[in-house]
Design an enzyme around this catalytic site. Structure first.
Site, PDB file in Angstrom:
ATOM      1  N   HIS A 147       0.765  -1.096   0.018  1.00  0.00           N
ATOM      2  CA  HIS A 147      -0.081  -0.042   0.051  1.00  0.00           C
ATOM      3  C   HIS A 147       0.837   1.291   0.118  1.00  0.00           C
ATOM      4  O   HIS A 147       1.660   1.354   0.714  1.00  0.00           O
ATOM      5  CB  HIS A 147      -0.882  -0.020   1.091  1.00  0.00           C
ATOM      6  CG  HIS A 147      -2.172   0.750   1.141  1.00  0.00           C
ATOM      7  ND1 HIS A 147      -3.074   0.589   2.051  1.00  0.00           N
ATOM      8  CD2 HIS A 147      -2.465   1.626   0.259  1.00  0.00           C
ATOM      9  CE1 HIS A 147      -4.247   1.439   1.654  1.00  0.00           C
ATOM     10  NE2 HIS A 147      -3.649   2.322   0.652  1.00  0.00           N
ATOM     11  N   LEU A 191      -1.673   7.573   0.141  1.00  0.00           N
ATOM     12  CA  LEU A 191      -2.604   7.621   1.352  1.00  0.00           C
ATOM     13  C   LEU A 191      -2.988   6.346   1.856  1.00  0.00           C
ATOM     14  O   LEU A 191      -3.776   5.724   1.574  1.00  0.00           O
ATOM     15  CB  LEU A 191      -3.869   8.385   1.193  1.00  0.00           C
ATOM     16  CG  LEU A 191      -4.853   8.303   2.496  1.00  0.00           C
ATOM     17  CD1 LEU A 191      -4.518   9.088   3.556  1.00  0.00           C
ATOM     18  CD2 LEU A 191      -6.199   9.252   1.943  1.00  0.00           C
ATOM     19  N   ILE A 233      -2.492   2.038  -4.637  1.00  0.00           N
ATOM     20  CA  ILE A 233      -2.167   3.277  -4.655  1.00  0.00           C
ATOM     21  C   ILE A 233      -3.455   3.978  -4.515  1.00  0.00           C
ATOM     22  O   ILE A 233      -4.153   4.350  -5.334  1.00  0.00           O
ATOM     23  CB  ILE A 233      -0.984   3.477  -6.019  1.00  0.00           C
ATOM     24  CG1 ILE A 233      -0.671   4.940  -6.017  1.00  0.00           C
ATOM     25  CG2 ILE A 233      -1.943   3.215  -7.229  1.00  0.00           C
ATOM     26  CD1 ILE A 233       0.391   4.993  -7.253  1.00  0.00           C
ATOM     27  N   GLU A 234      -3.090   4.929  -3.357  1.00  0.00           N
ATOM     28  CA  GLU A 234      -4.387   5.785  -2.839  1.00  0.00           C
ATOM     29  C   GLU A 234      -4.104   6.933  -3.036  1.00  0.00           C
ATOM     30  O   GLU A 234      -3.447   7.554  -2.394  1.00  0.00           O
ATOM     31  CB  GLU A 234      -4.838   5.222  -1.666  1.00  0.00           C
ATOM     32  CG  GLU A 234      -6.180   5.611  -1.047  1.00  0.00           C
ATOM     33  CD  GLU A 234      -6.629   4.856  -0.064  1.00  0.00           C
ATOM     34  OE1 GLU A 234      -7.556   5.466   0.663  1.00  0.00           O
ATOM     35  OE2 GLU A 234      -6.093   3.744   0.491  1.00  0.00           O
ATOM     36  N   VAL A 235      -5.178   7.802  -3.638  1.00  0.00           N
ATOM     37  CA  VAL A 235      -5.244   9.261  -3.537  1.00  0.00           C
ATOM     38  C   VAL A 235      -3.805   9.865  -3.919  1.00  0.00           C
ATOM     39  O   VAL A 235      -3.360  10.612  -3.197  1.00  0.00           O
ATOM     40  CB  VAL A 235      -5.765   9.792  -2.319  1.00  0.00           C
ATOM     41  CG1 VAL A 235      -6.132  11.460  -2.402  1.00  0.00           C
ATOM     42  CG2 VAL A 235      -6.846   9.103  -1.676  1.00  0.00           C
TER      43      VAL A 235
END
Length: 263
Positions: free
Chosen positions: A114, A117, A158-160
């Site tokens: 991860h 964010l 892959i977040e924000v």
């Protein structure tokens, strides 16, 4: 019944097409995702353990896992991973250190990391906001993805992250898959929460989420109907309308006479 993809199948599709991914919590959502043709699902361990999960979603690649703060040692992670894979999971989410990722990968556990964010580590990146909006941050994200690939992970959420950054990173990863939550169309998978898609809550909706149905309004309607039904039942009892004859069991008159005589 469609064939459930393997890690090798997902890697073979890198750069060729985008897949779909949902965060689901119930067997009913799993069955709906299967029927809709969703490719990947993030599933809590309790659902993986449910005896009906794989019958409901035989063709979905299922990732599971827990926040690393809930885990103890790497051995605990390994025990959970082995249990989940034996019960039908296809991959494990790991938000712990790269050393833990490497440890699990060496045991042939398919690992998803991860970046961007990461809720469990958001304090290090300034809270719940976008990551990678400066060149320095973007380069740090690239290095982090490379480190995940070197550690043996096959994918990362892959977040924000700005779409330009995520796209550039995705193009430079040889085997690492990027599963986008609010990181644009240049990744390998588009990932949303089922509860957001269904509009199940009235809280703040993430900017990257799209609402396709308004379940919250339907839940409100059902709650009003629930209250109304309970109130009607109470009124029937209070006013002597319940129970009616059709809801009662009657005794044979002869047996009733014997009972009363015995009294």
């Amino acid at each position: 019944m469609r064939k459930r993809p393997t890690v090798a199948d997902l890697r073979a599709l890198k750069g060729k097409k985008q897949l779909t991914m949902l965060r689901i919590f119930t067997v009913e959502e799993a069955a709906a995702a299967e029927e809709a043709g969703i490719d990947v699902a993030s599933v809590p361990p309790s659902l993986i353990r449910h005896p009906d999960f794989r019958q409901a979603a035989p063709g979905i690649f299922a990732m599971t896992g827990v926040d690393h703060r809930e885990m103890g040692s790497r051995e605990d992670y390994l025990r959970l991973s082995c249990e989940m894979l034996m019960k039908g999971a296809d991959a494990m989410y790991c938000s712990a250190s790269l050393e833990t990722v490497s440890y699990l990968a060496r045991e042939h556990i398919p690992i998803v990391g991860h970046v961007g964010l990461v809720p469990s580590r958001a304090t290090w990146t300034g809270g719940f906001k976008a990551v990678g909006k400066t060149a320095e941050q973007a380069l740090a994200l690239l290095r982090e993805c490379q480190a995940y690939e070197d550690a043996g992970a096959f994918a990362v959420e892959i977040e924000v992250v700005p779409e330009e950054v995520a796209s550039e990173i995705s193009r430079r990863m040889k085997k690492l898959l990027l599963w986008s939550m609010g990181a644009g169309a240049g990744c390998d998978v588009q990932y949303l929460f089922a509860m957001d898609i269904l509009g199940e809550h009235k809280d703040h909706m993430p900017r990257h989420s799209k609402v396709y149905r308004n379940f919250a309004a339907e839940y409100d309607r059902l709650q009003r109907e629930r209250v109304a039904a309970f109130a009607e039942f109470k009124a029937d009892v209070d006013e002597g309308r319940f129970p009616e004859e059709r809801y009662l069991v009657k005794m044979d008159p002869g047996e009733l006479a014997k009972f009363k005589a015995a009294l």
